[in-house]
Design a protein around this motif. Structure first.
Motif, PDB file in Angstrom:
ATOM      1  N   ARG A  18     -14.667  23.801  16.509  1.00  0.00           N
ATOM      2  CA  ARG A  18     -15.756  22.958  15.992  1.00  0.00           C
ATOM      3  C   ARG A  18     -16.773  22.612  17.076  1.00  0.00           C
ATOM      4  O   ARG A  18     -17.967  22.505  16.809  1.00  0.00           O
ATOM      5  CB  ARG A  18     -15.166  21.685  15.362  1.00  0.00           C
ATOM      6  CG  ARG A  18     -16.209  20.752  14.756  1.00  0.00           C
ATOM      7  CD  ARG A  18     -16.948  21.465  13.624  1.00  0.00           C
ATOM      8  NE  ARG A  18     -18.047  20.673  13.107  1.00  0.00           N
ATOM      9  CZ  ARG A  18     -19.307  20.735  13.578  1.00  0.00           C
ATOM     10  NH1 ARG A  18     -19.617  21.537  14.592  1.00  0.00           N
ATOM     11  NH2 ARG A  18     -20.255  20.010  13.030  1.00  0.00           N
ATOM     12  N   THR A  19     -16.326  22.428  18.305  1.00  0.00           N
ATOM     13  CA  THR A  19     -17.233  22.062  19.396  1.00  0.00           C
ATOM     14  C   THR A  19     -17.784  23.281  20.131  1.00  0.00           C
ATOM     15  O   THR A  19     -18.583  23.121  21.051  1.00  0.00           O
ATOM     16  CB  THR A  19     -16.535  21.120  20.397  1.00  0.00           C
ATOM     17  OG1 THR A  19     -15.364  21.764  20.924  1.00  0.00           O
ATOM     18  CG2 THR A  19     -16.157  19.805  19.733  1.00  0.00           C
ATOM     19  N   VAL A  61      -9.000  31.461  15.451  1.00  0.00           N
ATOM     20  CA  VAL A  61     -10.404  31.806  15.713  1.00  0.00           C
ATOM     21  C   VAL A  61     -11.365  31.213  14.691  1.00  0.00           C
ATOM     22  O   VAL A  61     -12.581  31.364  14.820  1.00  0.00           O
ATOM     23  CB  VAL A  61     -10.592  33.337  15.795  1.00  0.00           C
ATOM     24  CG1 VAL A  61      -9.767  33.915  16.952  1.00  0.00           C
ATOM     25  CG2 VAL A  61     -10.233  34.016  14.489  1.00  0.00           C
ATOM     26  N   GLY A  62     -10.836  30.537  13.675  1.00  0.00           N
ATOM     27  CA  GLY A  62     -11.683  29.918  12.668  1.00  0.00           C
ATOM     28  C   GLY A  62     -10.866  28.989  11.797  1.00  0.00           C
ATOM     29  O   GLY A  62      -9.633  29.048  11.807  1.00  0.00           O
ATOM     30  N   PHE A  63     -11.561  28.118  11.062  1.00  0.00           N
ATOM     31  CA  PHE A  63     -10.872  27.217  10.149  1.00  0.00           C
ATOM     32  C   PHE A  63     -11.795  26.809   9.009  1.00  0.00           C
ATOM     33  O   PHE A  63     -13.013  26.885   9.117  1.00  0.00           O
ATOM     34  CB  PHE A  63     -10.352  25.961  10.880  1.00  0.00           C
ATOM     35  CG  PHE A  63     -11.416  24.963  11.248  1.00  0.00           C
ATOM     36  CD1 PHE A  63     -11.690  23.880  10.429  1.00  0.00           C
ATOM     37  CD2 PHE A  63     -12.150  25.111  12.415  1.00  0.00           C
ATOM     38  CE1 PHE A  63     -12.675  22.958  10.771  1.00  0.00           C
ATOM     39  CE2 PHE A  63     -13.135  24.198  12.762  1.00  0.00           C
ATOM     40  CZ  PHE A  63     -13.398  23.115  11.940  1.00  0.00           C
ATOM     41  N   SER A  64     -11.175  26.385   7.920  1.00  0.00           N
ATOM     42  CA  SER A  64     -11.900  25.764   6.815  1.00  0.00           C
ATOM     43  C   SER A  64     -11.110  24.547   6.381  1.00  0.00           C
ATOM     44  O   SER A  64      -9.886  24.490   6.546  1.00  0.00           O
ATOM     45  CB  SER A  64     -12.104  26.731   5.646  1.00  0.00           C
ATOM     46  OG  SER A  64     -10.874  27.163   5.110  1.00  0.00           O
ATOM     47  N   PHE A  77     -15.798  26.994   9.979  1.00  0.00           N
ATOM     48  CA  PHE A  77     -16.346  27.392  11.270  1.00  0.00           C
ATOM     49  C   PHE A  77     -15.519  28.516  11.872  1.00  0.00           C
ATOM     50  O   PHE A  77     -14.301  28.554  11.701  1.00  0.00           O
ATOM     51  CB  PHE A  77     -16.366  26.202  12.247  1.00  0.00           C
ATOM     52  CG  PHE A  77     -17.298  25.107  11.834  1.00  0.00           C
ATOM     53  CD1 PHE A  77     -18.648  25.171  12.150  1.00  0.00           C
ATOM     54  CD2 PHE A  77     -16.842  24.005  11.132  1.00  0.00           C
ATOM     55  CE1 PHE A  77     -19.520  24.166  11.765  1.00  0.00           C
ATOM     56  CE2 PHE A  77     -17.708  22.994  10.742  1.00  0.00           C
ATOM     57  CZ  PHE A  77     -19.053  23.069  11.062  1.00  0.00           C
ATOM     58  N   VAL A  78     -16.204  29.399  12.589  1.00  0.00           N
ATOM     59  CA  VAL A  78     -15.573  30.526  13.276  1.00  0.00           C
ATOM     60  C   VAL A  78     -16.099  30.550  14.702  1.00  0.00           C
ATOM     61  O   VAL A  78     -17.293  30.287  14.933  1.00  0.00           O
ATOM     62  CB  VAL A  78     -15.908  31.855  12.551  1.00  0.00           C
ATOM     63  CG1 VAL A  78     -15.378  33.058  13.317  1.00  0.00           C
ATOM     64  CG2 VAL A  78     -15.361  31.839  11.127  1.00  0.00           C
ATOM     65  N   LEU A  79     -15.227  30.855  15.655  1.00  0.00           N
ATOM     66  CA  LEU A  79     -15.693  30.996  17.030  1.00  0.00           C
ATOM     67  C   LEU A  79     -16.822  32.027  17.084  1.00  0.00           C
ATOM     68  O   LEU A  79     -16.721  33.092  16.449  1.00  0.00           O
ATOM     69  CB  LEU A  79     -14.549  31.455  17.945  1.00  0.00           C
ATOM     70  CG  LEU A  79     -13.514  30.409  18.336  1.00  0.00           C
ATOM     71  CD1 LEU A  79     -12.351  31.069  19.072  1.00  0.00           C
ATOM     72  CD2 LEU A  79     -14.145  29.313  19.194  1.00  0.00           C
ATOM     73  N   PRO A  80     -17.873  31.745  17.818  1.00  0.00           N
ATOM     74  CA  PRO A  80     -19.031  32.651  17.845  1.00  0.00           C
ATOM     75  C   PRO A  80     -18.680  34.109  18.174  1.00  0.00           C
ATOM     76  O   PRO A  80     -19.264  35.018  17.583  1.00  0.00           O
ATOM     77  CB  PRO A  80     -19.931  32.038  18.915  1.00  0.00           C
ATOM     78  CG  PRO A  80     -19.627  30.579  18.842  1.00  0.00           C
ATOM     79  CD  PRO A  80     -18.145  30.512  18.570  1.00  0.00           C
ATOM     80  N   VAL A  81     -17.737  34.352  19.045  1.00  0.00           N
ATOM     81  CA  VAL A  81     -17.396  35.743  19.398  1.00  0.00           C
ATOM     82  C   VAL A  81     -16.694  36.483  18.266  1.00  0.00           C
ATOM     83  O   VAL A  81     -16.549  37.705  18.328  1.00  0.00           O
ATOM     84  CB  VAL A  81     -16.543  35.824  20.688  1.00  0.00           C
ATOM     85  CG1 VAL A  81     -17.306  35.289  21.877  1.00  0.00           C
ATOM     86  CG2 VAL A  81     -15.218  35.109  20.523  1.00  0.00           C
ATOM     87  N   HIS A  82     -16.278  35.766  17.227  1.00  0.00           N
ATOM     88  CA  HIS A  82     -15.593  36.390  16.095  1.00  0.00           C
ATOM     89  C   HIS A  82     -16.431  36.369  14.812  1.00  0.00           C
ATOM     90  O   HIS A  82     -15.935  36.732  13.743  1.00  0.00           O
ATOM     91  CB  HIS A  82     -14.241  35.710  15.850  1.00  0.00           C
ATOM     92  CG  HIS A  82     -13.273  35.934  16.961  1.00  0.00           C
ATOM     93  ND1 HIS A  82     -12.556  37.095  17.103  1.00  0.00           N
ATOM     94  CD2 HIS A  82     -12.928  35.154  18.012  1.00  0.00           C
ATOM     95  CE1 HIS A  82     -11.802  37.017  18.185  1.00  0.00           C
ATOM     96  NE2 HIS A  82     -12.013  35.843  18.754  1.00  0.00           N
ATOM     97  N   GLY A  88     -15.065  34.168   8.176  1.00  0.00           N
ATOM     98  CA  GLY A  88     -15.602  33.021   7.445  1.00  0.00           C
ATOM     99  C   GLY A  88     -15.470  33.193   5.953  1.00  0.00           C
ATOM    100  O   GLY A  88     -15.106  32.252   5.226  1.00  0.00           O
ATOM    101  N   ARG A  89     -15.739  34.382   5.464  1.00  0.00           N
ATOM    102  CA  ARG A  89     -15.624  34.673   4.024  1.00  0.00           C
ATOM    103  C   ARG A  89     -14.186  34.428   3.549  1.00  0.00           C
ATOM    104  O   ARG A  89     -13.959  33.822   2.505  1.00  0.00           O
ATOM    105  CB  ARG A  89     -16.031  36.119   3.758  1.00  0.00           C
ATOM    106  CG  ARG A  89     -15.948  36.517   2.296  1.00  0.00           C
ATOM    107  CD  ARG A  89     -16.373  37.951   2.050  1.00  0.00           C
ATOM    108  NE  ARG A  89     -17.783  38.106   2.350  1.00  0.00           N
ATOM    109  CZ  ARG A  89     -18.277  38.896   3.329  1.00  0.00           C
ATOM    110  NH1 ARG A  89     -17.460  39.601   4.078  1.00  0.00           N
ATOM    111  NH2 ARG A  89     -19.561  38.966   3.534  1.00  0.00           N
TER     112      ARG A  89
END
Length: 143
Positions: A18-19, A61-64, A77-82, A88-89
């Motif tokens: 998230r940050t 690497v991501g969460f909802s 949110f997903v880490l930018p590199v991923h 995300g979908r």
């Protein structure tokens, strides 16, 4: 990559993700001012199935997250590199499945001119309405 329910052990990774995002970036202090703390997220996860993580080779690497009571998609949110890998979908799909189990219509709020707004529209979220301070509210009906 696996989408799985989040556990309290995932909370540090959720805050790291998230940050770390480039859009809608908030610090841990800013999140805390909004009442979003490791303790509050842990309590939400323990109270009901409300969060999912994308686990790729043992790394989150991501969460909802959803608010199951109000029927809202609270975060994705997903880490930018991923980004751009379909993570995300898949995270949003897990959240939608849980929301639609109890609500005929799900909703979310996001910035009107953000990449996130375009992403959600692409996934079928619509019925756009103005929300607070430049944000919009989008809805999606149960299929």
């Amino acid at each position: 990559m696996q989408i799985r329910p989040a556990t309290p052990a995932d909370v540090p990774a959720i805050f790291h993700i998230r940050t770390s995002v480039t859009e809608n970036q908030l610090t841990t202090a800013e999140l805390a001012e909004m009442g979003i703390t490791p303790a509050s997220i842990t309590a939400m996860i323990l109270a009901s199935p409300c969060a999912w993580v994308a686990d790729k080779d043992g790394q989150v690497v991501g969460f909802s997250m959803i608010d199951p009571d109000t029927g809202s998609l609270f975060a994705a949110f997903v880490l930018p590199v991923h980004e751009g890998q379909g993570i995300g979908r898949k995270l949003v799909k897990a959240a939608e499945d849980a929301l639609f189990a109890n609500h005929p219509v799900a909703w979310l709020e996001t910035g009107k001119a953000t990449r996130a707004a375009g992403f959600y529209r692409h996934l079928g979220w619509s019925n756009e309405r103005q929300a607070d301070a430049g944000d919009i509210r989008l809805e999606k009906r149960r299929p």
